[in-house]
Design a protein around this motif. Structure first.
Motif, PDB file in Angstrom:
ATOM      1  N   LEU A 109       0.846  -1.199   0.000  1.00 46.95           N
ATOM      2  CA  LEU A 109       0.000   0.000   0.000  1.00 46.95           C
ATOM      3  C   LEU A 109       0.880   1.248   0.000  1.00 46.95           C
ATOM      4  O   LEU A 109       0.652   2.191  -0.764  1.00 46.95           O
ATOM      5  CB  LEU A 109      -0.875  -0.030   1.262  1.00 46.95           C
ATOM      6  CG  LEU A 109      -2.208   0.664   1.180  1.00 46.95           C
ATOM      7  CD1 LEU A 109      -3.104  -0.057   0.189  1.00 46.95           C
ATOM      8  CD2 LEU A 109      -2.868   0.709   2.556  1.00 46.95           C
ATOM      9  N   MET A 110       1.893   1.219   0.851  1.00 45.40           N
ATOM     10  CA  MET A 110       2.831   2.345   0.899  1.00 45.40           C
ATOM     11  C   MET A 110       3.502   2.516  -0.465  1.00 45.40           C
ATOM     12  O   MET A 110       3.718   3.617  -0.938  1.00 45.40           O
ATOM     13  CB  MET A 110       3.922   2.105   1.962  1.00 45.40           C
ATOM     14  CG  MET A 110       3.440   2.157   3.392  1.00 45.40           C
ATOM     15  SD  MET A 110       2.780   3.776   3.812  1.00 45.40           S
ATOM     16  CE  MET A 110       1.054   3.448   3.852  1.00 45.40           C
ATOM     17  N   GLY A 111       3.837   1.361  -1.079  1.00 45.68           N
ATOM     18  CA  GLY A 111       4.457   1.406  -2.397  1.00 45.68           C
ATOM     19  C   GLY A 111       3.533   2.085  -3.393  1.00 45.68           C
ATOM     20  O   GLY A 111       3.939   2.975  -4.147  1.00 45.68           O
ATOM     21  N   ASN A 112       2.251   1.695  -3.369  1.00 51.11           N
ATOM     22  CA  ASN A 112       1.292   2.275  -4.302  1.00 51.11           C
ATOM     23  C   ASN A 112       1.073   3.755  -4.054  1.00 51.11           C
ATOM     24  O   ASN A 112       0.864   4.527  -4.984  1.00 51.11           O
ATOM     25  CB  ASN A 112      -0.039   1.525  -4.221  1.00 51.11           C
ATOM     26  CG  ASN A 112      -0.003   0.259  -5.053  1.00 51.11           C
ATOM     27  OD1 ASN A 112       0.026   0.319  -6.273  1.00 51.11           O
ATOM     28  ND2 ASN A 112       0.067  -0.888  -4.396  1.00 51.11           N
ATOM     29  N   ILE A 113       1.100   4.148  -2.766  1.00 49.39           N
ATOM     30  CA  ILE A 113       0.861   5.559  -2.457  1.00 49.39           C
ATOM     31  C   ILE A 113       2.087   6.398  -2.824  1.00 49.39           C
ATOM     32  O   ILE A 113       1.991   7.404  -3.502  1.00 49.39           O
ATOM     33  CB  ILE A 113       0.508   5.734  -0.960  1.00 49.39           C
ATOM     34  CG1 ILE A 113      -0.844   5.074  -0.666  1.00 49.39           C
ATOM     35  CG2 ILE A 113       0.472   7.214  -0.565  1.00 49.39           C
ATOM     36  CD1 ILE A 113      -1.198   4.962   0.797  1.00 49.39           C
ATOM     37  N   PHE A 114       3.261   5.954  -2.363  1.00 48.71           N
ATOM     38  CA  PHE A 114       4.469   6.768  -2.559  1.00 48.71           C
ATOM     39  C   PHE A 114       5.123   6.555  -3.921  1.00 48.71           C
ATOM     40  O   PHE A 114       5.935   7.355  -4.349  1.00 48.71           O
ATOM     41  CB  PHE A 114       5.487   6.476  -1.446  1.00 48.71           C
ATOM     42  CG  PHE A 114       5.134   7.124  -0.145  1.00 48.71           C
ATOM     43  CD1 PHE A 114       5.585   8.407   0.151  1.00 48.71           C
ATOM     44  CD2 PHE A 114       4.342   6.475   0.785  1.00 48.71           C
ATOM     45  CE1 PHE A 114       5.253   9.018   1.357  1.00 48.71           C
ATOM     46  CE2 PHE A 114       4.005   7.078   1.983  1.00 48.71           C
ATOM     47  CZ  PHE A 114       4.460   8.350   2.271  1.00 48.71           C
ATOM     48  N   GLN A 115       4.773   5.441  -4.570  1.00 46.62           N
ATOM     49  CA  GLN A 115       5.383   5.104  -5.860  1.00 46.62           C
ATOM     50  C   GLN A 115       6.894   5.330  -5.823  1.00 46.62           C
ATOM     51  O   GLN A 115       7.434   6.064  -6.671  1.00 46.62           O
ATOM     52  CB  GLN A 115       4.776   5.975  -6.968  1.00 46.62           C
ATOM     53  CG  GLN A 115       3.272   5.944  -7.011  1.00 46.62           C
ATOM     54  CD  GLN A 115       2.732   5.005  -8.084  1.00 46.62           C
ATOM     55  OE1 GLN A 115       3.181   5.022  -9.206  1.00 46.62           O
ATOM     56  NE2 GLN A 115       1.792   4.184  -7.717  1.00 46.62           N
ATOM     57  N   PRO A 116       7.598   4.753  -4.851  1.00 51.10           N
ATOM     58  CA  PRO A 116       9.037   5.020  -4.778  1.00 51.10           C
ATOM     59  C   PRO A 116       9.743   4.447  -6.002  1.00 51.10           C
ATOM     60  O   PRO A 116       9.503   3.308  -6.380  1.00 51.10           O
ATOM     61  CB  PRO A 116       9.471   4.270  -3.511  1.00 51.10           C
ATOM     62  CG  PRO A 116       8.466   3.190  -3.340  1.00 51.10           C
ATOM     63  CD  PRO A 116       7.183   3.710  -3.921  1.00 51.10           C
ATOM     64  N   HIS A 117      10.549   5.236  -6.635  1.00 50.02           N
ATOM     65  CA  HIS A 117      11.315   4.747  -7.777  1.00 50.02           C
ATOM     66  C   HIS A 117      12.414   5.743  -8.080  1.00 50.02           C
ATOM     67  O   HIS A 117      12.375   6.876  -7.615  1.00 50.02           O
ATOM     68  CB  HIS A 117      10.415   4.568  -9.004  1.00 50.02           C
ATOM     69  CG  HIS A 117       9.894   5.854  -9.554  1.00 50.02           C
ATOM     70  ND1 HIS A 117       8.875   6.543  -8.957  1.00 50.02           N
ATOM     71  CD2 HIS A 117      10.272   6.588 -10.627  1.00 50.02           C
ATOM     72  CE1 HIS A 117       8.623   7.649  -9.650  1.00 50.02           C
ATOM     73  NE2 HIS A 117       9.467   7.709 -10.655  1.00 50.02           N
ATOM     74  N   ALA A 118      13.390   5.288  -8.813  1.00 44.22           N
ATOM     75  CA  ALA A 118      14.432   6.197  -9.272  1.00 44.22           C
ATOM     76  C   ALA A 118      14.370   6.208 -10.783  1.00 44.22           C
ATOM     77  O   ALA A 118      14.093   5.190 -11.403  1.00 44.22           O
ATOM     78  CB  ALA A 118      15.788   5.707  -8.798  1.00 44.22           C
ATOM     79  N   GLU A 119      14.578   7.395 -11.349  1.00 45.69           N
ATOM     80  CA  GLU A 119      14.553   7.478 -12.817  1.00 45.69           C
ATOM     81  C   GLU A 119      15.900   7.018 -13.333  1.00 45.69           C
ATOM     82  O   GLU A 119      16.841   7.794 -13.401  1.00 45.69           O
ATOM     83  CB  GLU A 119      14.320   8.933 -13.257  1.00 45.69           C
ATOM     84  CG  GLU A 119      13.034   9.559 -12.744  1.00 45.69           C
ATOM     85  CD  GLU A 119      11.819   9.144 -13.556  1.00 45.69           C
ATOM     86  OE1 GLU A 119      11.997   8.834 -14.740  1.00 45.69           O
ATOM     87  OE2 GLU A 119      10.706   9.122 -12.998  1.00 45.69           O
ATOM     88  N   LEU A 120      16.013   5.735 -13.639  1.00 41.18           N
ATOM     89  CA  LEU A 120      17.300   5.240 -14.116  1.00 41.18           C
ATOM     90  C   LEU A 120      17.316   5.165 -15.639  1.00 41.18           C
ATOM     91  O   LEU A 120      16.339   4.748 -16.249  1.00 41.18           O
ATOM     92  CB  LEU A 120      17.591   3.844 -13.559  1.00 41.18           C
ATOM     93  CG  LEU A 120      17.727   3.707 -12.050  1.00 41.18           C
ATOM     94  CD1 LEU A 120      18.217   2.311 -11.713  1.00 41.18           C
ATOM     95  CD2 LEU A 120      18.678   4.725 -11.471  1.00 41.18           C
TER      96      LEU A 120
END
Ligand code: ASP
Length: 434
Positions: A109-120
């Motif tokens: 859920l946290m992943g879906n909310i924060f959408q953590p990612h790096a623009e690689l």
């Protein structure tokens, strides 16, 4: 990881004696700075002979996954003795698994909310990047391997987990047998797997000594290609994880204590010491003495906590589960530029919940299990791929994430223990009963 007393002299010895998690953090910082400098100088790729040090690290990680699962899951499952399982065990195991599953769901859920990612830059465009069609029934029946050897050779993680759990449970029954012969051979077998696990932990310890170099090179490549902007992405991962940890405490533990009519204030007052100890030591096992003491102070009968707390330190990892959810999201988003499908999320819940059984209560174990979860959803940490770089980023901040997840793991053990004790009428202290 056991540290030996420092002896005088030698750079290597000084290196080996320095706390491994700080070394990895230093590796991350050095790699990042070197990468930023290279990016500024317009150098995008490292020479092959330097890049090789990163590849060696990812290969070492992949090497350890299957033997690690086999050893630790068999030992984990075989440690649940059928004699104690009776009334306490089954309930404890169920509540541990349910809370871990909630943990992964909160993490996702946290992943879906924060959408953590790096623009690689240069994404690894392989088949795993495409959202796969998931046939739920197939996922279920395919958990059962038709050949154990094939499952091991093909590294089909879920099938290996399934077989190891059954193997471990049967072993625990044999260990408790009244037939002397069966008991003896079961104990020998258990010792073999126990030894296998210890050997694997030693190997992991060695890999972790090498990790700072591997992480530095992998991170350097990430920063050289993408510039400094990726640092902000890691901050989002930390925020998402810690918020997930906090939500779990409030919703899941608060909810459980309420359902079982245990006073929240006095409970958390006692839980504070193990919480802080776990935060500092990053080891559920290492925290056991303080968790025992807290359970005793809370009035839990020894019959319950002497069994449930060591078991919890081995199989109950709610914080680790949340971390798996957030980080899996980060890895997929970063490397394939998309979120997770429902099928993949379901698979992660299943894998991470089961993986928590095989995660040893020692610092950094969850990070190895993350590699396993990724392999389980068909996105292994491949050498020379974007996912290896993204994984190295996570590893660089693992010390911090591990502090929070271990504190949660231990609080979860204590919460579930109190609830089960209450249910069985084995909670004596009046002050924490409503
Ligand atoms: N350090 C954690 C524990 O001891 C395990 C992990 O790395 O997730 O509970």
């Amino acid at each position: 990881m056991a540290q030996t007393e420092p002896k005088k002299g030698g750079i290597l010895r000084a290196y080996l004696n320095f706390n491994v998690l700080y070394k990895i953090l230093i590796g991350l910082v050095i790699g990042a700075i070197a990468g930023i400098i290279l990016a500024a100088a317009g150098v995008e790729a490292l020479p092959a002979w330097i890049s090789m040090f990163g590849t060696i690290f990812t290969r070492l990680l992949k090497m350890i996954i299957i033997p690690m699962i086999v050893g630790s899951l068999v030992v984990g499952a075989a440690s649940v003795s059928p004699a104690t399982v009776g009334k306490v065990g089954i309930r404890v195991v169920i509540i541990y698994l349910i809370t871990s599953a909630f943990g992964v769901i909160i993490g996702l859920l946290m992943g879906n909310i924060f959408q953590p990612h790096a623009e690689l830059a240069s994404l690894a465009a392989d088949a795993a990047g495409k959202a796969s069609e998931t046939n739920v029934w197939k996922v279920i029946y395919e958990i059962i391997p038709t050949s154990v050897l094939t499952a091991l050779v093909n590294e089909t993680v879920l099938q290996v987990i399934f077989f190891c759990l059954i193997f471990g449970l049967c072993l625990s029954y044999l260990k408790a047998s009244t037939d002397e012969r069966l008991k003896k051979i079961a104990e020998t077998t258990y010792n073999v797997f126990d030894c296998l696990t210890e050997i694997m932990m030693k190997i992991v310890g060695g890999i972790m000594q090498y990790a700072p170099i591997g992480v530095a090179v992998l991170i350097c490549e990430v920063f050289a290609k993408n510039g400094p902007k990726v640092a902000g992405s890691l901050l989002i991962v930390v925020i998402a994880c810690f918020l997930g940890y906090a939500i779990h405490v409030v919703l899941v533990y608060g909810g459980l204590l309420k359902i079982f009519k245990i006073k929240i204030g006095p409970f958390f007052k006692e839980a504070r010491t193990p919480f802080i100890t776990a935060f500092v030591t990053r080891s559920s096992n290492g925290t056991l003495p303080t968790t025992f003491k807290a359970a005793e102070n809370l009035g839990v009968d020894k019959e319950v906590y002497a069994f449930s707390l060591p078991l919890g330190a081995t199989i109950n990892m709610d914080g680790t589960a949340i971390y798996q959810g957030v980080c899996a999201f980060f890895l997929v988003m970063t490397c394939y530029g998309r979120g997770l499908t429902f099928g993949e999320m379901g698979m992660i819940v299943l894998l991470a919940t089961l993986a928590s059984i095989g995660t040893a209560g020692v610092p950094g174990a969850g990070a190895i299990m993350l590699a396993m979860v990724m392999a389980g959803i068909g996105m292994p940490i491949q050498e020379a791929s974007a996912i290896a770089g993204a994984y190295a980023m996570i590893l660089g901040i693992d010390a911090l994430l591990d502090m929070g997840r271990t504190a949660l793991n231990v609080t979860g053990d204590l919460t579930c223990t109190c609830c089960i004790a209450k249910k069985l009428g084995l909670l004596k202290e009046d002050s924490i009963l409503k």
